[in-house]
Design an enzyme around this catalytic site. Sequence first.
Site, PDB file in Angstrom:
ATOM      1  N   LYS A 149     -38.505  67.593-111.022  1.00 47.51           N
ATOM      2  CA  LYS A 149     -39.439  68.531-111.648  1.00 47.51           C
ATOM      3  C   LYS A 149     -40.487  67.896-112.564  1.00 47.51           C
ATOM      4  O   LYS A 149     -41.448  68.569-112.950  1.00 47.51           O
ATOM      5  CB  LYS A 149     -38.655  69.565-112.480  1.00 47.51           C
ATOM      6  N   HIS A 170     -41.126  68.505 -96.092  1.00 48.07           N
ATOM      7  CA  HIS A 170     -39.693  68.708 -95.846  1.00 48.07           C
ATOM      8  C   HIS A 170     -39.334  70.182 -95.971  1.00 48.07           C
ATOM      9  O   HIS A 170     -39.680  70.829 -96.948  1.00 48.07           O
ATOM     10  CB  HIS A 170     -38.861  67.899 -96.846  1.00 48.07           C
ATOM     11  N   TYR A 221     -28.442  64.860-101.645  1.00 53.42           N
ATOM     12  CA  TYR A 221     -27.934  64.786-103.018  1.00 53.42           C
ATOM     13  C   TYR A 221     -26.416  64.850-102.914  1.00 53.42           C
ATOM     14  O   TYR A 221     -25.875  65.857-102.456  1.00 53.42           O
ATOM     15  CB  TYR A 221     -28.419  65.975-103.841  1.00 53.42           C
ATOM     16  N   TYR A 238     -35.876  74.848-106.550  1.00 54.94           N
ATOM     17  CA  TYR A 238     -36.216  73.510-106.069  1.00 54.94           C
ATOM     18  C   TYR A 238     -37.655  73.462-105.560  1.00 54.94           C
ATOM     19  O   TYR A 238     -38.409  72.559-105.890  1.00 54.94           O
ATOM     20  CB  TYR A 238     -35.255  73.096-104.955  1.00 54.94           C
ATOM     21  N   PRO A 286     -34.330  63.408-113.545  1.00 57.52           N
ATOM     22  CA  PRO A 286     -34.995  63.464-112.234  1.00 57.52           C
ATOM     23  C   PRO A 286     -34.224  64.236-111.152  1.00 57.52           C
ATOM     24  O   PRO A 286     -34.760  64.437-110.054  1.00 57.52           O
ATOM     25  CB  PRO A 286     -35.140  61.989-111.846  1.00 57.52           C
TER      26      PRO A 286
HETATM   27  C1  PHB Z   1     -37.436  60.135-105.231  1.00 62.77           C
HETATM   28  O1  PHB Z   1     -37.738  60.095-104.023  1.00 62.77           O
HETATM   29  O2  PHB Z   1     -37.697  59.196-105.988  1.00 62.77           O
HETATM   30  C2  PHB Z   1     -36.713  61.311-105.775  1.00 62.77           C
HETATM   31  C3  PHB Z   1     -36.534  62.414-104.961  1.00 62.77           C
HETATM   32  C4  PHB Z   1     -35.854  63.518-105.459  1.00 62.77           C
HETATM   33  C5  PHB Z   1     -35.383  63.511-106.749  1.00 62.77           C
HETATM   34  C6  PHB Z   1     -35.583  62.412-107.572  1.00 62.77           C
HETATM   35  C7  PHB Z   1     -36.250  61.307-107.080  1.00 62.77           C
HETATM   36  O3  PHB Z   1     -34.702  64.597-107.219  1.00 62.77           O
END
Ligand code: PHB
Length: 399
Positions: free
Chosen positions: A303, A78, A206, A391, A299
């Site tokens: 990280k 990505h 997000y 990130y 999460p």
């Molecule tokens: C996930 O795909 O489970 C996932 C992706 C990004 C995050 C947390 C979880 O920040």
Amino acid sequence: MSAPAPERTQVAIVGGGPAGLMLAHLLRLRGVDSVVLESRPRDRVETRQRAGILEHGTVEALREVGADARMDELGMPHDGFELRFAGRGVRVDMQELTGERVMIWAQTEVTKDLIALRLEQGEPLVFDAEVLTVSDVETDSPSVRYRHGGAEHVLHADVVVGADGSYGPSRRAIPEHLLRRFERVYPYSWLGILADVAPSSHELIYARGRTGFALASMRSPSVTRAYIQVPNGTDPQSWADEAIWDELSDRFALDDRSFRLARGPITDKSVTPMRSMVTEPMRHGRLFLAGDAAHIVPPTGAKGLNLAVADVRVLAEALAEWFATKDERLIDAYSPSVLRRVWRASHFSWTMTTMLHVDPDGDPFDEQLALSHLHHIETSESARRALAENYRGLALGAV
Ligand code: PHB
């Protein structure tokens, strides 16, 4: 796995999650022997659902150890992600801002590949090995006592690595008065779902929705992974499938009504509390902690796995150097140097978390601060770059 585990090794690794397994592989490539002891059965380790974003350095480590074939076939690189708030979206183009991308490849899959490789190599990895005590870490012959197959065993080693998660027994081998613990418990959790439906967006979203955070992620071109902020203590089964989709749809809504959320059968629901924890130091004598055994991040910044892999990359180098030359400089530097990255990631995860969640105990001032931060990211390229750098992860040695 059928051969009995040795009674002596150079590095006893407590914990067969990604940190412990990756360390075992990196050490093997550097000519250092290890035995991995995992308390859970193999199928439990292989089915645990965790996050799925791999930084460039994590991808490199998987390549180095040769656990990259399925990732290259099925992982999804990505270039960017989207932040959504106040009915609109802002794209953070990591590739353009930092020259690097991330890989969507679930931790579960990483773990499966690391296990398969270890067993293929015929190297010791013992499941259902309940570690009872880690002893004598202040001497030059530490040991690990564990129960397996109804009998007690002792594994003698030069070094013990505790990669056994935040509730594992290794940390207890460090005297309490030498430990500092830093902790932040957030007043919300994530309800996560897996659903048999194509992702609604080709990149992660997000969102700070009206009623809280939501994240749109994926596991494959036909499997959606998504999360919504829920109160602590929420029972995942108390949420009906349609209610989850309605909530996701509301939190991702754009003012121009251009976003459509694809719904499908939900195959898994679980709730994850959100907390941050750092334990210092990460070394005591011949015991080294790595991954969740020393630090937990919420999460939101994706990280956790990346920090664990960064720890063991530094540790493998340091231990290999020490075994080869007895030079202690790198092992002495392990704890302070990896803790700098841990705190960087803790701050980044806290920033993402507080910026994107609606704090049930917060006030309108908190809300305006979060929105101001999002506006700044929307309007300032340098703010987007700082976010993107964190990130996609900082290079080893750059923190
Ligand atoms: C996930 O795909 O489970 C996932 C992706 C990004 C995050 C947390 C979880 O920040």
